[in-house]
Write an enzyme that holds these catalytic residues in place. Structure first.
Site, PDB file in Angstrom:
ATOM      1  N   GLY A  46       4.923  -3.071  -6.498  1.00 28.92           N
ATOM      2  CA  GLY A  46       5.206  -3.555  -5.722  1.00 28.92           C
ATOM      3  C   GLY A  46       5.013  -4.266  -4.429  1.00 28.92           C
ATOM      4  O   GLY A  46       3.129  -4.821  -5.125  1.00 28.92           O
ATOM      5  N   GLN A  51       2.302  -8.637   2.721  1.00 30.84           N
ATOM      6  CA  GLN A  51       1.280  -8.967   2.707  1.00 30.84           C
ATOM      7  C   GLN A  51       1.181 -10.011   1.851  1.00 30.84           C
ATOM      8  O   GLN A  51      -0.217 -10.817   2.016  1.00 30.84           O
ATOM      9  CB  GLN A  51       1.760  -8.136   0.784  1.00 30.84           C
ATOM     10  N   CYS A  99      -3.085  -0.011  -2.581  1.00 31.29           N
ATOM     11  CA  CYS A  99      -2.652  -0.812  -2.523  1.00 31.29           C
ATOM     12  C   CYS A  99      -2.906  -1.684  -2.322  1.00 31.29           C
ATOM     13  O   CYS A  99      -4.543  -1.728  -2.374  1.00 31.29           O
ATOM     14  CB  CYS A  99      -2.135  -0.684  -0.707  1.00 31.29           C
ATOM     15  N   LEU A 100      -2.120  -3.405  -2.998  1.00 37.42           N
ATOM     16  CA  LEU A 100      -3.070  -4.712  -3.590  1.00 37.42           C
ATOM     17  C   LEU A 100      -3.651  -4.902  -1.768  1.00 37.42           C
ATOM     18  O   LEU A 100      -4.794  -5.873  -2.535  1.00 37.42           O
ATOM     19  CB  LEU A 100      -2.171  -5.443  -3.693  1.00 37.42           C
ATOM     20  N   HIS A 141       6.305   3.180   0.175  1.00 42.07           N
ATOM     21  CA  HIS A 141       4.912   2.874   0.597  1.00 42.07           C
ATOM     22  C   HIS A 141       5.323   1.133   0.940  1.00 42.07           C
ATOM     23  O   HIS A 141       5.240   0.358   1.969  1.00 42.07           O
ATOM     24  CB  HIS A 141       4.610   2.485  -0.734  1.00 42.07           C
ATOM     25  N   GLU A 142       6.129   0.564   0.515  1.00 44.13           N
ATOM     26  CA  GLU A 142       6.447  -0.967   0.219  1.00 44.13           C
ATOM     27  C   GLU A 142       7.312  -1.468   1.739  1.00 44.13           C
ATOM     28  O   GLU A 142       7.271  -2.413   2.502  1.00 44.13           O
ATOM     29  CB  GLU A 142       7.676  -1.553  -0.976  1.00 44.13           C
ATOM     30  N   HIS A 145       5.064  -1.335   4.500  1.00 43.79           N
ATOM     31  CA  HIS A 145       4.623  -3.025   4.434  1.00 43.79           C
ATOM     32  C   HIS A 145       5.600  -3.809   5.981  1.00 43.79           C
ATOM     33  O   HIS A 145       5.027  -4.706   6.761  1.00 43.79           O
ATOM     34  CB  HIS A 145       4.628  -4.161   3.629  1.00 43.79           C
TER      35      HIS A 145
END
Length: 177
Positions: A46, A51, A99-100, A141-142, A145
């Site tokens: 995701g 981000q 996480c990215l 999680h997404e 953000h």
């Protein structure tokens, strides 16, 4: 276009994102394409608009056959704009996340096991879906953000947070978000 993913420490990742007011615009469609390109390039599950430095309440996610998630259940490709999450009960589950924006690290994070999410697609069509387990974890999680929350902020036991090669020497990495 593949965009640079901001890393933990960048203050833009800590800001609450703004609601999307206009749907189906060339700007929104371009943002979504850039998000898809970036997520695919990095084999992510995701990606949230913050981000890549865009402070809008937009996330995308989806998991199929993915080398980063060899054991993960499938999660449908989804565009979720202006999301609202509602836990279906109080049951939580701890699981490994990455996480990215926090590359090379993993941590154990508590998340609601079952939830309902609702929001809009890129054309402004409202939808609602129930999710559980890994799917629910990815959504939470997404959406975090969008509120300036990175997964390390939710870790309860910092002994279960660290660099991948130190936590799992010579082992395959656990499933992550």
């Amino acid at each position: 276009m593949i965009r640079e993913v901001l890393r933990m420490g960048d203050p833009r990742l800590l800001a609450r994102s703004e609601e999307v007011e206009a749907f189906g615009t060339p700007e929104l469609l371009e943002l979504l394409q850039d998000m898809r390109d970036t997520m695919a390039h990095l084999n992510g599950a995701g990606l949230a608009a913050p981000q890549i430095g865009v402070g809008l309440r937009v996330v995308i996610f989806g998991v199929h056959a993915n080398p980063r998630y060899p054991d993960a259940e499938e999660v449908p490709d989804t565009v979720l704009i202006n999301p609202v999450l509602t836990p279906l009960d109080a049951e939580t589950e701890e699981g490994w996340e990455g996480c990215l924006s926090v590359p090379g690290m993993r941590g154990v994070v508590p998340r609601f096991k079952r939830l309902r999410y609702r929001g809009f697609d890129e054309n402004g069509k409202a939808f609602e879906r129930e999710a559980s387990d890994f799917h629910a974890r990815v959504v939470q999680h997404e959406v975090d953000h969008l509120d300036g929350i990175l997964y390390p902020m939710r870790i309860r036991d910092l002994a279960k947070f660290g660099f991948n090669e130190a936590l799992f020497p010579g082992e395959p990495l656990p499933q992550e978000d």
